[in-house]
Structures are given as C-alpha cells and as structure tokens.
Design a protein around this motif. Structure first.
Motif, mmCIF file in Angstrom:
data_model
loop_
_atom_site.group_PDB
_atom_site.id
_atom_site.type_symbol
_atom_site.label_atom_id
_atom_site.label_comp_id
_atom_site.label_asym_id
_atom_site.label_seq_id
_atom_site.Cartn_x
_atom_site.Cartn_y
_atom_site.Cartn_z
ATOM 1 N N GLU A 1 -3.788 0.011 5.983
ATOM 2 C CA GLU A 1 -4.265 -1.349 6.230
ATOM 3 C C GLU A 1 -5.416 -1.717 5.293
ATOM 4 O O GLU A 1 -5.335 -2.723 4.575
ATOM 5 N N GLU A 2 -6.447 -0.888 5.262
ATOM 6 C CA GLU A 2 -7.607 -1.226 4.431
ATOM 7 C C GLU A 2 -7.323 -1.033 2.938
ATOM 8 O O GLU A 2 -7.624 -1.912 2.123
ATOM 9 N N LEU A 3 -6.750 0.115 2.578
ATOM 10 C CA LEU A 3 -6.444 0.342 1.164
ATOM 11 C C LEU A 3 -5.123 -0.305 0.755
ATOM 12 O O LEU A 3 -4.895 -0.556 -0.426
ATOM 13 N N GLY A 4 -4.238 -0.528 1.708
ATOM 14 C CA GLY A 4 -2.997 -1.248 1.418
ATOM 15 C C GLY A 4 -1.880 -0.419 0.815
ATOM 16 O O GLY A 4 -0.970 -0.978 0.184
ATOM 17 N N PHE A 5 -1.912 0.885 1.005
ATOM 18 C CA PHE A 5 -0.792 1.705 0.518
ATOM 19 C C PHE A 5 0.474 1.320 1.287
ATOM 20 O O PHE A 5 0.433 1.055 2.496
ATOM 21 N N ALA A 6 1.603 1.307 0.570
ATOM 22 C CA ALA A 6 2.862 0.883 1.196
ATOM 23 C C ALA A 6 4.043 1.470 0.440
ATOM 24 O O ALA A 6 3.918 1.905 -0.712
ATOM 25 N N GLY A 7 5.184 1.455 1.101
ATOM 26 C CA GLY A 7 6.417 1.880 0.459
ATOM 27 C C GLY A 7 6.936 0.794 -0.470
ATOM 28 O O GLY A 7 6.883 -0.392 -0.143
ATOM 29 N N ASP A 8 7.431 1.214 -1.635
ATOM 30 C CA ASP A 8 7.984 0.263 -2.604
ATOM 31 C C ASP A 8 9.445 -0.002 -2.260
ATOM 32 O O ASP A 8 10.340 0.700 -2.724
ATOM 33 N N GLU A 9 9.679 -1.014 -1.454
ATOM 34 C CA GLU A 9 11.034 -1.324 -1.006
ATOM 35 C C GLU A 9 11.824 -2.092 -2.049
ATOM 36 O O GLU A 9 13.055 -2.069 -2.045
ATOM 37 N N ASN B 1 -0.420 9.590 -9.955
ATOM 38 C CA ASN B 1 -1.422 8.723 -10.572
ATOM 39 C C ASN B 1 -1.032 7.257 -10.421
ATOM 40 O O ASN B 1 -1.867 6.396 -10.112
ATOM 41 N N GLU B 2 0.253 6.969 -10.607
ATOM 42 C CA GLU B 2 0.738 5.595 -10.452
ATOM 43 C C GLU B 2 0.673 5.159 -8.987
ATOM 44 O O GLU B 2 0.347 4.016 -8.680
ATOM 45 N N VAL B 3 0.993 6.068 -8.100
ATOM 46 C CA VAL B 3 0.937 5.754 -6.669
ATOM 47 C C VAL B 3 -0.497 5.402 -6.257
ATOM 48 O O VAL B 3 -0.733 4.424 -5.541
ATOM 49 N N LEU B 4 -1.459 6.180 -6.745
ATOM 50 C CA LEU B 4 -2.855 5.915 -6.402
ATOM 51 C C LEU B 4 -3.378 4.644 -7.076
ATOM 52 O O LEU B 4 -4.215 3.935 -6.512
ATOM 53 N N ASP B 5 -2.878 4.335 -8.278
ATOM 54 C CA ASP B 5 -3.311 3.117 -8.968
ATOM 55 C C ASP B 5 -2.670 1.870 -8.375
ATOM 56 O O ASP B 5 -3.340 0.852 -8.151
ATOM 57 N N ARG B 6 -1.369 1.940 -8.117
ATOM 58 C CA ARG B 6 -0.620 0.765 -7.656
ATOM 59 C C ARG B 6 -0.621 0.628 -6.131
ATOM 60 O O ARG B 6 -0.283 -0.410 -5.598
ATOM 61 N N ARG B 7 -0.923 1.752 -5.463
ATOM 62 C CA ARG B 7 -0.879 1.817 -3.997
ATOM 63 C C ARG B 7 0.519 1.495 -3.476
ATOM 64 O O ARG B 7 0.692 0.920 -2.400
ATOM 65 N N LEU B 8 1.495 1.914 -4.255
ATOM 66 C CA LEU B 8 2.904 1.829 -3.887
ATOM 67 C C LEU B 8 3.530 3.181 -4.159
ATOM 68 O O LEU B 8 3.184 3.860 -5.130
ATOM 69 N N GLY B 9 4.481 3.574 -3.308
ATOM 70 C CA GLY B 9 5.130 4.858 -3.527
ATOM 71 C C GLY B 9 6.417 4.975 -2.756
ATOM 72 O O GLY B 9 6.895 4.022 -2.139
ATOM 73 N N ASN B 10 6.980 6.169 -2.811
ATOM 74 C CA ASN B 10 8.153 6.475 -1.995
ATOM 75 C C ASN B 10 7.697 7.355 -0.827
ATOM 76 O O ASN B 10 6.508 7.694 -0.724
ATOM 77 N N PRO B 11 8.581 7.704 0.086
ATOM 78 C CA PRO B 11 8.132 8.444 1.276
ATOM 79 C C PRO B 11 7.359 9.724 0.974
ATOM 80 O O PRO B 11 6.338 10.002 1.612
#
Length: 276
Positions: A72-80, A92-102
């Motif tokens: 919620e605060e940092l906004g990490f989420a799954g890239d649907e 590194n991309e996941v931490l920069d973009r705050r998007l990732g896979n499971p």
C-alpha cells in the motif's frame, strides 16, 4: 570460491540469501549492476518497518504491517499487463519499478519478513508462487502477486484443481502442495520463469543463459541437461548439445523420452562431425 554461482551450488540451503541470489540472476542481464545498492535499499525498508512496530507486536500484527507497508505505502504490485516481461524477474527492476511477478515479489516480501524475525516461507504452488507463515493454529497463505492477499482453503483448492486439472484436491495433497520450498528451488523457479519469457520471444541465447545457471545451481536436476541440449541445438551448437544429451541419457537411461533424445544425439553427432 570466485564464481558466485558455484558458491550457490555448494551452499547449504539455509545459507542462500534469496535477495543476493536474485540480484545475482539480474547481474547476468546488467553486468555493471551494483547489487549492494539494492541490498541497502531493502535494509532501509526493514529499518523503517522495525522502527514503527511496537516491541510487543505479535507475528500476525507484524505481517499485517509489512504487507501494508510493501503493497500500500510503497505500491509494489503484480504486473498483470506484461506478466512475462523479463524485468519482472530481475530484482533491480522490480525494486525500481515496484512491479514484478509472483516469485520476485515473494522474494522481497520474504526478505523483509526475515529482517523482522517473521518465519515467512515461499511455496512453489501450481500456477502462482505463494508465501506462507506458520501460526499457533495452522498456517496463513498469502498471494504476493495480489498485494499479499490472504487465501482461504476453498480458494487454494480451486487454484490447485485448475492448474492440475484435477477433480478434487484432498487435505493430504493440498498440505503437500503447501510445503515450504527450499531457497535453491525458489532461485531455480525464478530462472525457469525467466527462461519461459525468453523462449516465448525466441531469445534463445538468453534462454540458454538461464538454463546454464540452472545446471550450475543443481547439476543433479537431470531435466536441465536435456533442456540445455535442446537450446544448444536451437543455436546450432551441435557439439555442446551432444555432450548434454549424452549426460542426460547417462543419468536417465530409462527416461520416457530416451529414444527421442537418442535420435537428437545422433543428429548432433552427425552435424558435429561435418564441422571438422
């Protein structure tokens, strides 16, 4: 030991840092990556969380606060929208973009949990990778791809039935599916996810790189010798393919696909001979 991948191969499983291993995977794509910068960022997240939590917070309260902070605060989420985008597997991309896979999101979640003293574990569930945490009266299972949402037993059964094409999943089988994954298995699943994305885009050289890492990570995973041979064959590296197919057949002479792999071996041997 100079080669960090050989270091992973020989490491005792609980000594494998998921964060460091995931950044090592990313370093193949980004050779100049400063892994320590990303490790410090995660440490800073953990420090902020620790400072907010009361000393008498229960594990359930700590986990709830971790999820609120991360999703919620940092906004990490799954890239649907672009699930198979390779960036979703590079930490590194996941931490920069705050998007990732499971699995990449799970690694961030598990790493933060460890810093808070929470026994959060990865679960190599069919379909999406999940996480679990033991409680006094059982376990809680969470979906990091969907912002750490808690999954109840009926939903877990539905997911398992769908992925396994099974009519029913009894308690014993579900318990088996929810067993914690080893750290080595988690890194391997990350590499396989990454390889799948590269294969779907015909990026055979990068798919080969992932498979080479899988063979190094666990030389006893027989299937990966065959998979690497197939990728060598795709790239026209007949001698290398021949050696991997020979190794696969030596390790699994009774494999169901032994005849097909033998045929490929013969083709490779013929083609390699023509290159002299």
């Amino acid at each position: 030991m100079n080669d960090p991948w050989l270091g992973l191969q020989h490491a005792v499983d609980h000594e494998i840092s998921l964060l460091s291993a995931a950044l090592l995977v990313a370093k193949d794509e980004y050779p100049t990556l400063a892994c320590s910068d990303y490790e410090r960022r995660v440490d800073e997240y953990a420090s902020r969380l620790s400072a907010e939590l009361p000393l008498n917070a229960t594990d359930t309260q700590r986990l709830s606060r971790l999820n609120a902070f991360l999703f919620e605060e940092l906004g990490f989420a799954g890239d649907e929208r672009n699930y198979f985008d390779p960036r979703n597997s590079y930490l590194n991309e996941v931490l920069d973009r705050r998007l990732g896979n499971p699995i990449s999101l799970a690694i961030v979640q598990i790493t933060l949990a460890q810093r808070l003293g929470l026994p959060l574990e990865g679960v190599s569930f069919p379909g999406h990778f999940l996480v679990r945490m033991p409680l006094d009266d059982g376990i809680v299972v969470l979906d990091p791809f969907h912002r750490g949402r808690t999954l109840d037993l009926p939903e877990l059964r539905r997911r398992a039935r769908s992925e396994l094409s099974a009519r029913d999943i009894d308690d014993q089988r579900l318990a088996h599916l929810l067993e914690p994954a080893s750290h080595r298995a988690i890194v391997a699943r990350m590499l396989r996810n990454l390889r799948l994305g590269y294969v779907e885009n015909d990026a055979w050289d990068k798919a080969l790189r992932c498979t080479d890492r899988l063979v190094t990570l666990d030389p006893f995973d027989i299937v990966e010798w065959r998979e690497r041979g197939n990728l060598y064959l795709k790239l026209g590296h007949h001698r290398a393919a021949r050696e991997d197919f020979k190794r696969y057949l030596a390790l699994a002479p009774q494999a169901e696909d032994a005849d097909r792999v033998m045929s490929q071996l013969i083709v490779c041997t013929t083609q390699a001979g023509r290159l002299h």
